[in-house]
Design a protein around this motif. Structure first.
Motif, short mmCIF file in Angstrom:
data_model
loop_
_atom_site.label_atom_id
_atom_site.label_comp_id
_atom_site.label_asym_id
_atom_site.label_seq_id
_atom_site.Cartn_x
_atom_site.Cartn_y
_atom_site.Cartn_z
N LEU A 1 0.82 -1.29 -0.07
CA LEU A 1 0.09 -0.03 0.03
C LEU A 1 1.08 1.26 0.08
CD1 LEU A 1 -2.54 1.38 0.42
CD2 LEU A 1 -2.34 1.25 2.83
N VAL B 1 -2.56 0.42 -4.24
CA VAL B 1 -2.24 -0.87 -4.02
C VAL B 1 -1.85 -1.88 -5.15
CG1 VAL B 1 -3.72 -2.92 -3.28
CG2 VAL B 1 -4.29 -0.77 -1.98
N THR C 1 5.54 3.89 1.25
CA THR C 1 5.07 2.30 1.00
C THR C 1 5.19 1.38 2.27
OG1 THR C 1 5.73 2.60 -1.27
CG2 THR C 1 5.60 0.12 -0.61
N TYR C 2 4.23 0.74 2.30
CA TYR C 2 4.04 -0.16 3.45
C TYR C 2 3.66 -1.77 3.09
CZ TYR C 2 3.06 4.28 5.68
OH TYR C 2 3.25 5.79 5.86
N TYR D 1 1.55 -4.36 2.86
CA TYR D 1 0.08 -4.57 3.09
C TYR D 1 -0.33 -6.11 3.34
CZ TYR D 1 -4.65 -2.67 1.92
OH TYR D 1 -6.11 -2.35 2.01
N THR D 2 0.29 -7.12 3.08
CA THR D 2 -0.08 -8.47 3.54
C THR D 2 -0.06 -8.78 5.00
OG1 THR D 2 1.04 -9.23 1.38
CG2 THR D 2 0.66 -10.71 2.96
N ARG E 1 -10.52 -9.47 1.96
CA ARG E 1 -9.06 -9.36 1.43
C ARG E 1 -9.20 -9.34 -0.03
NH1 ARG E 1 -8.29 -13.75 5.22
NH2 ARG E 1 -7.58 -12.79 7.29
N THR F 1 -7.71 -6.17 -2.30
CA THR F 1 -6.57 -6.12 -3.39
C THR F 1 -7.07 -6.48 -4.85
OG1 THR F 1 -6.36 -8.58 -3.18
CG2 THR F 1 -5.21 -7.20 -1.76
N THR G 1 -10.09 1.38 1.33
CA THR G 1 -9.13 1.14 2.47
C THR G 1 -9.92 1.30 3.49
OG1 THR G 1 -9.12 3.46 2.08
CG2 THR G 1 -7.30 2.32 0.82
#
Length: 235
Positions: A3, A63, A92-93, A95-96, A211, A215, A230
């Motif tokens: 993300l 995403v 940027t992170y 996301y999983t 989920r 995505t 989000t």
């Protein structure tokens, strides 16, 4: 999955051009992935959305299955001097880990920009045609009709907070309706879209289904900034 959040410098001409042309913004987002060729027929599902929180606060969310490089967006629509001094211009992170922690029965604030449409027949005997929902009531019903298979339930307001029987039944606001009309880059013709943003509160009913929505997107026009939902913690 990743993300990414990028703040757009709305004072720049190129930034305003990107924000006014979903086709151009889509191309800029896809250019953030060096492993994706511009001519490739099969490309990974990348979702994006612009949040116009204020005149000077416009955020681009992405995403994606791969980590993006938004250097070109910083140069066109960000703050290049700040980036040169050590501030990259985007965040940027992973996301999983967040997606894997989603649990049934938990409540979240959510935001979704979508293209709510239905198929209608304008004349007897003619095939149905994809048509935009134009009223907040129908736009809300569009989302409510998709919540069960999407793995969530929009929460209802307590009885003492319902303005009318239907007008404020759910904890959700439908806002920022936009009518877009732009030309295609790779084919003749024009694209006409109506988009709206939903802000509300939901409860997770099926984590796996939700989920998938987070995505893969919800609804049509994903290439044009629609479909990305989000979540944010309640409170």
């Amino acid at each position: 999955m990743f993300l990414t959040r990028f703040r757009v410098n709305t004072a720049r001409t190129d930034a305003r051009r990107l924000l006014s042309a979903p086709q151009t913004m889509h191309a800029a987002v896809m250019a953030s992935f060096p492993q994706v060729l511009p001519t490739a027929e099969q490309t990974p599902r990348v979702l994006w959305r612009t949040d116009r929180n204020a005149t000077a606060e416009v955020l681009l969310f992405v995403v994606s299955p791969d980590r993006p490089d938004l250097t070109h967006l910083v140069e066109q629509a960000g703050w290049p001097a700040a980036a040169a001094s050590g501030t990259p211009g985007w965040e940027t992170y992973a996301y999983t880990p967040f997606l894997e922690r989603l649990e049934k029965g938990t409540d979240w604030n959510f935001r979704l920009t979508a293209n709510p449409v239905h198929h209608a027949r304008t004349h007897d005997g003619q095939p149905t045609k994809r048509t935009a929902h134009l009223t907040p009531r129908h736009q809300l019903q569009w989302l409510l009709a998709r919540q069960d298979p999407a793995g969530f339930r929009v929460l209802s307001n307590p009885d003492n907070r319902r303005i009318t029987e239907h007008g404020n039944e759910h904890q959700i606001t439908v806002r920022d309706q936009r009518s877009l009309n732009f030309g295609k880059r790779s084919a003749p013709g024009r694209v006409t879209l109506t988009t709206v943003t939903y802000d509300g509160r939901l409860q997770v009913t099926d984590p796996d289904a939700l989920r998938h929505v987070l995505t893969s997107g919800l609804g049509k026009a994903k290439a044009y900034g629609c479909g990305l939902m989000t979540l944010a913690p309640v409170g």
